[in-house]
Enzyme design. Sequence first.
Site, PDB file in Angstrom:
ATOM      1  N   THR A  51       0.829  -1.203   0.000  1.00 32.13           N
ATOM      2  CA  THR A  51       0.000   0.000   0.000  1.00 32.13           C
ATOM      3  C   THR A  51       0.867   1.258   0.000  1.00 32.13           C
ATOM      4  O   THR A  51       0.593   2.218  -0.737  1.00 32.13           O
ATOM      5  CB  THR A  51      -0.934   0.002   1.228  1.00 32.13           C
ATOM      6  N   TRP A  52       1.897   1.256   0.788  1.00 33.22           N
ATOM      7  CA  TRP A  52       2.814   2.394   0.867  1.00 33.22           C
ATOM      8  C   TRP A  52       3.464   2.662  -0.489  1.00 33.22           C
ATOM      9  O   TRP A  52       3.487   3.799  -0.977  1.00 33.22           O
ATOM     10  CB  TRP A  52       3.875   2.075   1.920  1.00 33.22           C
ATOM     11  N   THR A 105       0.251  -6.428  -7.517  1.00 29.07           N
ATOM     12  CA  THR A 105       0.265  -7.884  -7.466  1.00 29.07           C
ATOM     13  C   THR A 105       1.023  -8.368  -6.238  1.00 29.07           C
ATOM     14  O   THR A 105       1.941  -7.699  -5.755  1.00 29.07           O
ATOM     15  CB  THR A 105       0.894  -8.495  -8.735  1.00 29.07           C
ATOM     16  N   HIS A 106       0.602  -9.541  -5.742  1.00 32.36           N
ATOM     17  CA  HIS A 106       1.339 -10.251  -4.699  1.00 32.36           C
ATOM     18  C   HIS A 106       1.923 -11.562  -5.257  1.00 32.36           C
ATOM     19  O   HIS A 106       2.376 -12.406  -4.479  1.00 32.36           O
ATOM     20  CB  HIS A 106       0.422 -10.593  -3.526  1.00 32.36           C
ATOM     21  N   SER A 136       2.242  -8.619  10.969  1.00 27.96           N
ATOM     22  CA  SER A 136       1.281  -7.808  10.228  1.00 27.96           C
ATOM     23  C   SER A 136       0.243  -8.686   9.534  1.00 27.96           C
ATOM     24  O   SER A 136      -0.947  -8.356   9.494  1.00 27.96           O
ATOM     25  CB  SER A 136       2.017  -6.931   9.212  1.00 27.96           C
ATOM     26  N   MET A 230      -1.341   8.549   5.610  1.00 27.79           N
ATOM     27  CA  MET A 230      -2.028   7.422   4.981  1.00 27.79           C
ATOM     28  C   MET A 230      -3.030   6.769   5.930  1.00 27.79           C
ATOM     29  O   MET A 230      -4.075   6.280   5.517  1.00 27.79           O
ATOM     30  CB  MET A 230      -1.011   6.417   4.471  1.00 27.79           C
ATOM     31  N   PHE A 259      -6.748  -1.310   8.839  1.00 27.74           N
ATOM     32  CA  PHE A 259      -6.005  -1.827   7.696  1.00 27.74           C
ATOM     33  C   PHE A 259      -4.564  -1.315   7.737  1.00 27.74           C
ATOM     34  O   PHE A 259      -3.613  -2.064   7.530  1.00 27.74           O
ATOM     35  CB  PHE A 259      -6.691  -1.421   6.387  1.00 27.74           C
ATOM     36  N   ARG A 261      -2.034  -0.248  10.273  1.00 30.53           N
ATOM     37  CA  ARG A 261      -1.997  -0.477  11.720  1.00 30.53           C
ATOM     38  C   ARG A 261      -0.899   0.342  12.382  1.00 30.53           C
ATOM     39  O   ARG A 261      -1.138   1.390  12.944  1.00 30.53           O
ATOM     40  CB  ARG A 261      -1.820  -1.981  11.977  1.00 30.53           C
ATOM     41  N   LYS A 262       0.345  -0.151  12.343  1.00 29.80           N
ATOM     42  CA  LYS A 262       1.458   0.535  13.016  1.00 29.80           C
ATOM     43  C   LYS A 262       2.523   1.017  12.038  1.00 29.80           C
ATOM     44  O   LYS A 262       3.065   2.105  12.177  1.00 29.80           O
ATOM     45  CB  LYS A 262       2.107  -0.401  14.042  1.00 29.80           C
TER      46      LYS A 262
END
Length: 298
Positions: A51-52, A105-106, A136, A230, A259, A261-262
């Site tokens: 996401t970042w 994609t993952h 995570s 974010m 979603f 979190r930390k």
Amino acid sequence: MSQVLEPSQPFYFKGVRFYPTNSPVAMEMVESLEVRDDDVFVSAYLKSGTTWTQQIVSLVCADDDISEVCKVPLSERFPWLETVRSGEPVPKLLEKAPSPRLIKTHLPYHMLPQQAKDGRGKIIYCARNVKDVVVSWHNLRRMVNHLPCGTWEENFKEFITPELAYSGFWWDVIPEYWRHKDDGNMLFIKFEDMKRDLRGHVVKIATFLGRTLSDQRIDEVVANCTFSAMKENPATNFSRIPALQKAFFSKAEGSGLEFIRKGEVGDWKNWFSQEENQILETIHEEKMAGLDLTFRFE
């Protein structure tokens, strides 16, 4: 969207276990995807900075007002390659999408589109230290309705078991991407390095993508890509979108989980027992032997 999604069963594709969000139909179409020269793939193992990295890439590539781009849900800016969207496989939807296409994609490297592996388009891969990934991933499973979740001990054991790991065994996936780090269309970055130098990585990504940004524009991208920004932005922190919260994240209601979190380095120390740490370090040392790839764990 008001339907609450229930847990569903994982499946295997070409020997790799995937979780229910993925689609075998879409995945069958990935290898033959027609890749364009200006395509940008952002890839990462689960919970490793996807996401970042997507947020940075989309803002680096934005020709419009960044503040307006930031309001568009990241899932719309970056279609997820191995999934179905609105009833249609994403690889099919991408055929009609305007350029430049930004694609998430993952998938393990060997499952990427053949033309991307042949050098067409750009691939940005973000890797994260495996201990924080385990934590995570466990916490995501605690909050996402359709992902089955066991205890911390059960999820840890699953993660370190090759045939049970989701989207590939970490110690297979990351070394495979690392071996292609010097390919002309690949940029390999690390989550921990971005934490240390976000601005430097914005510049690095822009340079890799052939984008020249003014100092003011770089500062604007950085400001919108900090963890705090974010987390407060529903377009990146999906659990703050009411409809999605009910459909996808309702089992986390009242838990404080989100979603985003930390985003810390070293949170694993709050979770791992001494025995678990020793088990994982033994695996890590064995599987990473011979690779000049290291991670910062705190």
